[in-house]
Design a protein around this motif. Structure first.
Motif, PDB file in Angstrom:
ATOM      1  N   THR A   1       0.992  -1.288   0.221  1.00 29.80           N
ATOM      2  CA  THR A   1       0.089  -0.002   0.164  1.00 29.80           C
ATOM      3  C   THR A   1       0.923   1.223   0.025  1.00 29.80           C
ATOM      4  O   THR A   1       0.553   2.320  -0.611  1.00 29.80           O
ATOM      5  N   ARG A   2       1.888   1.198   0.617  1.00 28.90           N
ATOM      6  CA  ARG A   2       2.881   2.496   0.873  1.00 28.90           C
ATOM      7  C   ARG A   2       3.370   2.467  -0.400  1.00 28.90           C
ATOM      8  O   ARG A   2       3.252   3.877  -1.041  1.00 28.90           O
ATOM      9  N   MET A   3       3.652   1.803  -1.265  1.00 27.90           N
ATOM     10  CA  MET A   3       4.376   1.890  -2.712  1.00 27.90           C
ATOM     11  C   MET A   3       3.268   2.267  -3.553  1.00 27.90           C
ATOM     12  O   MET A   3       3.476   3.393  -4.652  1.00 27.90           O
ATOM     13  N   ARG A   4       2.141   1.771  -3.538  1.00 30.32           N
ATOM     14  CA  ARG A   4       1.003   2.160  -4.475  1.00 30.32           C
ATOM     15  C   ARG A   4       0.618   3.811  -4.043  1.00 30.32           C
ATOM     16  O   ARG A   4       0.513   4.339  -5.151  1.00 30.32           O
ATOM     17  N   ASN A   5       0.380   4.238  -2.804  1.00 30.08           N
ATOM     18  CA  ASN A   5       0.029   5.542  -2.878  1.00 30.08           C
ATOM     19  C   ASN A   5       0.994   6.387  -3.130  1.00 30.08           C
ATOM     20  O   ASN A   5       0.841   7.572  -3.745  1.00 30.08           O
ATOM     21  N   LEU A   6       2.451   6.216  -2.820  1.00 27.20           N
ATOM     22  CA  LEU A   6       3.354   6.885  -3.129  1.00 27.20           C
ATOM     23  C   LEU A   6       3.617   6.937  -4.919  1.00 27.20           C
ATOM     24  O   LEU A   6       3.967   8.348  -5.188  1.00 27.20           O
ATOM     25  N   ALA A   7       3.310   6.050  -5.451  1.00 22.47           N
ATOM     26  CA  ALA A   7       3.518   6.106  -6.857  1.00 22.47           C
ATOM     27  C   ALA A   7       2.311   7.006  -7.503  1.00 22.47           C
ATOM     28  O   ALA A   7       2.628   7.758  -8.407  1.00 22.47           O
ATOM     29  N   GLY A   8       1.268   6.894  -6.745  1.00 24.80           N
ATOM     30  CA  GLY A   8      -0.049   7.771  -7.203  1.00 24.80           C
ATOM     31  C   GLY A   8       0.361   9.191  -6.935  1.00 24.80           C
ATOM     32  O   GLY A   8       0.192   9.973  -7.915  1.00 24.80           O
ATOM     33  N   TYR A   9       1.019   9.376  -5.883  1.00 25.54           N
ATOM     34  CA  TYR A   9       1.179  10.948  -5.635  1.00 25.54           C
ATOM     35  C   TYR A   9       2.245  11.573  -6.488  1.00 25.54           C
ATOM     36  O   TYR A   9       2.321  12.563  -6.930  1.00 25.54           O
ATOM     37  N   ILE A  10       3.183  10.634  -6.779  1.00 22.73           N
ATOM     38  CA  ILE A  10       4.280  10.980  -7.544  1.00 22.73           C
ATOM     39  C   ILE A  10       3.855  11.180  -8.831  1.00 22.73           C
ATOM     40  O   ILE A  10       4.199  12.378  -9.565  1.00 22.73           O
ATOM     41  N   LEU A  11       3.032  10.386  -9.696  1.00 21.73           N
ATOM     42  CA  LEU A  11       2.377  10.496 -11.121  1.00 21.73           C
ATOM     43  C   LEU A  11       1.575  11.870 -11.003  1.00 21.73           C
ATOM     44  O   LEU A  11       1.585  12.546 -12.042  1.00 21.73           O
ATOM     45  N   PHE A  12       0.891  12.115 -10.022  1.00 14.86           N
ATOM     46  CA  PHE A  12       0.074  13.282  -9.913  1.00 14.86           C
ATOM     47  C   PHE A  12       0.953  14.434  -9.878  1.00 14.86           C
ATOM     48  O   PHE A  12       0.588  15.607 -10.879  1.00 14.86           O
ATOM     49  N   PHE A  13       2.009  14.665  -9.292  1.00 12.85           N
ATOM     50  CA  PHE A  13       3.054  15.597  -9.295  1.00 12.85           C
ATOM     51  C   PHE A  13       3.572  15.757 -10.669  1.00 12.85           C
ATOM     52  O   PHE A  13       3.775  16.862 -11.424  1.00 12.85           O
ATOM     53  N   ALA A  14       4.248  14.728 -11.204  1.00 10.91           N
ATOM     54  CA  ALA A  14       4.896  14.623 -12.529  1.00 10.91           C
ATOM     55  C   ALA A  14       3.911  15.213 -13.595  1.00 10.91           C
ATOM     56  O   ALA A  14       4.236  15.943 -14.676  1.00 10.91           O
ATOM     57  N   SER A  15       2.664  14.831 -13.668  1.00  8.81           N
ATOM     58  CA  SER A  15       1.442  14.790 -14.811  1.00  8.81           C
ATOM     59  C   SER A  15       1.370  16.423 -14.619  1.00  8.81           C
ATOM     60  O   SER A  15       1.010  17.087 -15.477  1.00  8.81           O
ATOM     61  N   THR A  16       0.954  16.931 -13.217  1.00  8.52           N
ATOM     62  CA  THR A  16       0.456  18.217 -13.199  1.00  8.52           C
ATOM     63  C   THR A  16       1.497  19.187 -13.814  1.00  8.52           C
ATOM     64  O   THR A  16       1.310  20.132 -14.256  1.00  8.52           O
ATOM     65  N   PHE A  17       3.059  18.864 -13.355  1.00  8.01           N
ATOM     66  CA  PHE A  17       3.791  19.789 -13.790  1.00  8.01           C
ATOM     67  C   PHE A  17       4.026  19.685 -15.367  1.00  8.01           C
ATOM     68  O   PHE A  17       4.286  20.698 -15.784  1.00  8.01           O
ATOM     69  N   MET A  18       3.674  18.653 -15.964  1.00  7.29           N
ATOM     70  CA  MET A  18       3.804  18.577 -17.597  1.00  7.29           C
ATOM     71  C   MET A  18       2.690  19.295 -18.108  1.00  7.29           C
ATOM     72  O   MET A  18       2.913  19.939 -19.208  1.00  7.29           O
ATOM     73  N   VAL A  19       1.397  19.458 -17.374  1.00  5.13           N
ATOM     74  CA  VAL A  19       0.545  20.204 -17.944  1.00  5.13           C
ATOM     75  C   VAL A  19       1.016  21.641 -17.880  1.00  5.13           C
ATOM     76  O   VAL A  19       0.767  22.358 -18.982  1.00  5.13           O
ATOM     77  N   LEU A  20       1.596  21.966 -16.931  1.00  4.26           N
ATOM     78  CA  LEU A  20       2.103  23.277 -17.096  1.00  4.26           C
ATOM     79  C   LEU A  20       3.362  23.565 -18.152  1.00  4.26           C
ATOM     80  O   LEU A  20       3.109  24.808 -18.561  1.00  4.26           O
ATOM     81  N   VAL A  21       3.933  22.794 -18.186  1.00  7.05           N
ATOM     82  CA  VAL A  21       5.254  22.829 -19.109  1.00  7.05           C
ATOM     83  C   VAL A  21       4.658  22.799 -20.624  1.00  7.05           C
ATOM     84  O   VAL A  21       4.977  23.608 -21.357  1.00  7.05           O
TER      85      VAL A  21
END
Length: 423
Positions: free
Chosen positions: A83-103
């Motif tokens: 569960t820890r890796m699952r949730n961390l992977a989700g938040y990291i993907l949120f971070f990277a995708s949001t940053f890419m929308v901005l870029v």
């Protein structure tokens, strides 16, 4: 260094830190939807860039299949997933995708075009993948803790929409007369969302697992047979112990758990409740509010006000179950309340066709209030009486039906286009 969470009799001691944990759960909930809500709330900006592509509907349709598919797969394998890796992977993907929308917006200088639109759709799908990891994982993780944690997480989900809507109104006032005002507001939202996602990664990875009350509940779940919390306990400096160790001797019967099929059959009404809540909500919000409500005195402010009213009332409603007499706990009562929301569909149709903006604002507020209130009631009542592993599985299972309802509502939302000529 290993931390001992048992007294001389082997009984776990409950620890402090509840209020801090509730604040963290709120922020984690905020981060679970703030990026997606940013994309929805700047829909008026995307309608200028892509006027012929129905952006609010298409982006939602790009998002939801990935959210549902990911949730369904992870729910099936829930007992074997870290569960820890699952949730961390989700938040990291949120971070990277949001940053890419901005870029992407900065790289195209805020210009439209098919390439830009396809890029936005791909990133919306990435949001869906992240959502499928985080929502089920977090609700499952929090289901074996105290109900206030789930309530705070769900309030954070709604707060993301309310926060972005309020910021949208403020930036619309500030930038309305300036050159590229909508784009400046959109960039601001995306920057704020990127920061919140980064904060969620830090909080979940480092701070949350070390809170005493969180360690207590996870250690308790491990004793009850949960294998999904071992990485979280290790991050908190606790060696997960099994029932064959003297310090944690439990009867074999206490380690027996209900199968997923048994959990499904015992809670099918709760699953149907969540499915129907979100079928109704997403068949109206946001596509109908952007495209089918006509032109009124508020002008370009009208859809912005409607989206804001929904998000604010949805957020407020998620705190109503904290008032005991307002919390709906009867299974039959919940089902009746959920089914009664089907009356909102003809109500919205006739209000859009014949009513004025005041009635529409009232209806949107009622939609938000019932959505938030019923969601919290179902997700906090359902896990009662189950053990840690069962609560985790049930939390994942219920979120899968919630997201299935969202997906179905998004598809049904397209039916409004059929009658658009008559509005």
């Amino acid at each position: 260094m290993e931390t001992n969470y048992s007294d001389d009799s082997g009984t776990l001691r409950k620890q402090e830190g509840k209020n801090k944990a509730m604040v963290v759960c709120f922020i984690l909930g905020l981060g679970s939807l703030v990026s997606w809500n940013s994309m929805l709330t700047i829909g008026d900006y995307y309608y200028i860039l892509f006027p012929n592509y129905h952006p609010s509907r298409v982006l939602t349709l790009a998002y939801q299949p990935f959210a549902f598919g990911t949730t369904a797969i992870l729910t099936y394998y829930e007992a074997r997933i870290n569960t820890r890796m699952r949730n961390l992977a989700g938040y990291i993907l949120f971070f990277a995708s949001t940053f890419m929308v901005l870029v992407l917006d900065l790289a195209t200088s805020g210009k439209g075009g098919l390439g830009h639109y396809i890029g936005i759709c791909v990133l919306a799908a990435c949001f869906g993948l992240a959502d499928g990891q985080v929502q089920g994982g977090m609700v499952g993780d929090l289901s074996f803790m105290c109900p206030e944690f789930i309530q705070s997480f769900l309030a954070g989900l709604a707060a993301s929409g309310a926060l972005i809507s309020i910021l949208r109104m403020l930036t619309k006032v500030a930038f309305e007369k300036s050159h590229n005002g909508l784009r400046k507001g959109a960039i601001l939202f995306l920057a704020i969302s990127t920061f919140i996602e980064f904060l969620c990664i830090i909080l979940y990875a480092i701070y949350f697992p070390k809170l005493p009350i969180v360690k207590y509940y996870r250690a308790k779940a491990a004793l009850e047979g949960s294998k999904t919390v071992s990485a979280d306990l290790a991050a908190a400096g606790i060696q997960a112990k099994t029932n064959d160790q003297d310090e944690y001797e439990y009867d074999d019967k206490q380690q027996e758990h209900l199968s997923n099929k048994q959990l499904f059959l015992q809670n099918i009404d709760y699953a149907v409740d969540l499915f129907l809540i979100y079928v109704i909500t997403l068949s109206i919000f946001p596509g109908f509010l952007y495209e089918n409500t006509g032109i009124h005195q508020l002008g370009t402010w009208y859809p912005v006000v409607l989206i804001a009213m929904y998000n604010v009332t949805d957020f407020i409603a998620r705190y109503l179950p904290l008032v005991k007499w307002l919390k709906l706990e009867s299974r039959k009562g919940l089902l009746i309340a959920v089914l009664s929301r089907f009356l909102l569909i003809p109500a919205f149709y006739f209000t859009a066709k014949y009513g004025d903006q005041g009635w529409m604002i009232f209806l949107v507020s009622f939609l938000g209030l019932t959505n938030g209130h019923l969601t919290v009631c179902v997700l906090t009542v359902a896990p009662r009486g189950y053990k840690g592993p069962e609560q985790n599985a049930l939390g994942n299972f219920l979120v899968m039906f919630l997201i299935a309802g969202i997906f179905a509502g998004v598809v049904l939302d397209w039916l409004w286009i059929i009658g658009k000529e008559s509005f």
